[in-house]
Scaffold this motif. Structure first.
Motif, short mmCIF file in Angstrom:
data_model
loop_
_atom_site.label_atom_id
_atom_site.label_comp_id
_atom_site.label_asym_id
_atom_site.label_seq_id
_atom_site.Cartn_x
_atom_site.Cartn_y
_atom_site.Cartn_z
N ILE A 40 0.83 -1.21 0.00
CA ILE A 40 0.00 0.00 0.00
C ILE A 40 0.86 1.26 0.00
CG2 ILE A 40 -1.63 1.36 1.38
CD1 ILE A 40 -3.03 -1.22 2.11
N MET A 41 2.02 1.20 0.68
CA MET A 41 2.89 2.37 0.71
C MET A 41 3.46 2.70 -0.66
SD MET A 41 2.65 3.45 3.72
CE MET A 41 3.96 4.65 3.68
N ASN A 42 3.49 1.71 -1.55
CA ASN A 42 3.97 1.93 -2.91
C ASN A 42 2.81 2.00 -3.91
OD1 ASN A 42 6.70 2.42 -3.22
ND2 ASN A 42 7.27 0.28 -3.00
N ILE A 70 -3.08 10.90 -5.39
CA ILE A 70 -2.62 10.88 -3.99
C ILE A 70 -1.45 9.91 -3.93
CG2 ILE A 70 -3.28 10.39 -1.60
CD1 ILE A 70 -6.23 10.80 -2.51
N ASP A 71 -0.24 10.44 -4.05
CA ASP A 71 0.94 9.58 -4.06
C ASP A 71 1.91 9.90 -2.92
OD1 ASP A 71 1.84 12.00 -5.05
OD2 ASP A 71 2.33 11.24 -7.04
N GLU A 72 1.50 10.82 -2.06
CA GLU A 72 2.29 11.10 -0.85
C GLU A 72 1.39 10.84 0.35
OE1 GLU A 72 5.44 14.40 -1.27
OE2 GLU A 72 3.81 15.10 -2.55
N HIS A 73 1.48 9.65 0.89
CA HIS A 73 0.63 9.24 2.01
C HIS A 73 1.38 8.22 2.86
CE1 HIS A 73 -0.17 5.26 0.28
NE2 HIS A 73 -0.24 5.87 -0.89
N SER A 74 0.89 7.99 4.05
CA SER A 74 1.50 7.01 4.94
C SER A 74 0.55 5.84 5.22
CB SER A 74 1.92 7.68 6.26
OG SER A 74 0.80 8.27 6.91
#
Length: 269
Positions: A40-42, A70-74
């Motif tokens: 999910i992080m990638n 949305i490609d900058e998330h944790s």
């Protein structure tokens, strides 16, 4: 607001209804479980605010028709914060598999021409079967509906044919691959093929598959790899106010007019 014709009980959701759904009903755990085959992080996600419904927060009018990446998330909790900010009509995830998503964030290609990038590992194979793409004896072809500005409209005749075609694709894929999943998309059906063998298929192989099933009402751009985004299971399809849900083999007669799994609380009596 644009007007489309849908089966009984389906209609565009209002902003307050979208907010209620994502605050009270959207199940992060089930969503994470469904995506457990991938990192999910990638994984990049996306929202479309109001392209088809013309229902959107006024501050996002300039970008209402765009897919906002949305490609900058944790993780999914972060993604949900974005969803609650935009209150979009649709939430999606990127089927591409990347070595390192961080390298994509500042890439000048902006997710175009990923197939020739060394950071690209493959793409989840999927079929998007849309009822509006299937000719109807009463409502005509999709071209005729588009000429009437009703391109996304569909009836239960078209829906049932889409359901039949989707299960045929599912059965065909089961003969070739180990893990195949069926999902109700809110309008039609998505057939996901999770196997690594499918993920590594070439663009040419995908194009041949798309041609093979072109008469089944599929969106060929999804199968041939051009369209990488697909609706996120358990999210709300805001065009028709139905929940995108995975189906089992016992759901071959699934009917979104009556199945409560697909009906959000704001439409239940």
């Amino acid at each position: 607001m644009r007007r489309y014709n849908f089966p009984r009980g389906m209609r565009p959701s209002l902003l307050e209804e979208r907010e209620k759904f994502y605050k009270n009903e959207f199940d992060l755990e089930l969503c994470e479980k469904w995506l457990n085959w991938r990192d999910i992080m990638n994984t990049a996600f996306a929202v479309i605010v109001g392209r088809h419904t013309d229902i959107y927060p006024p501050e996002y009018e300039r970008v209402k028709k765009k897919a906002l990446i949305i490609d900058e998330h944790s993780g999914l909790k972060d993604v949900l914060e974005y969803v609650l900010q935009y209150l979009p009509e649709g939430v999606y995830y990127d089927r591409n598999v990347y070595k390192d998503l961080k390298k994509c964030v500042n890439c000048p290609k902006a997710y175009k021409d990923c197939w020739n990038c060394e950071n690209f590992l493959g793409q989840e194979l999927a079929f998007d079967v849309d009822p509006e793409n299937i000719p109807c004896p009463y409502h005509g072809t999709v071209k005729e509906k588009m000429e009437r500005h009703q391109g996304l409209s569909f009836c239960m005749i078209e829906f049932k044919r889409a359901r039949k075609y989707a299960w045929r694709i599912y059965e065909d894929m089961k003969e070739e691959f180990r893990e195949v999943r069926m999902v109700y998309s809110g309008r039609g059906f998505h057939v996901h093929v999770i196997d690594e063998k499918a993920t590594r298929m070439s663009k040419k192989e995908r194009e041949e598959l798309a041609k093979m099933y072109s008469s089944y009402g599929i969106d060929e751009w999804v199968t041939n790899g051009e369209m990488r985004l697909i609706r996120l299971p358990y999210s709300l399809n805001g065009l028709v106010s139905r929940v995108c849900i995975p189906l089992s083999e016992e759901d071959r007669k699934f009917d979104p007019r009556y199945d409560e799994r697909a009906i959000p609380e704001f439409l239940r009596k």
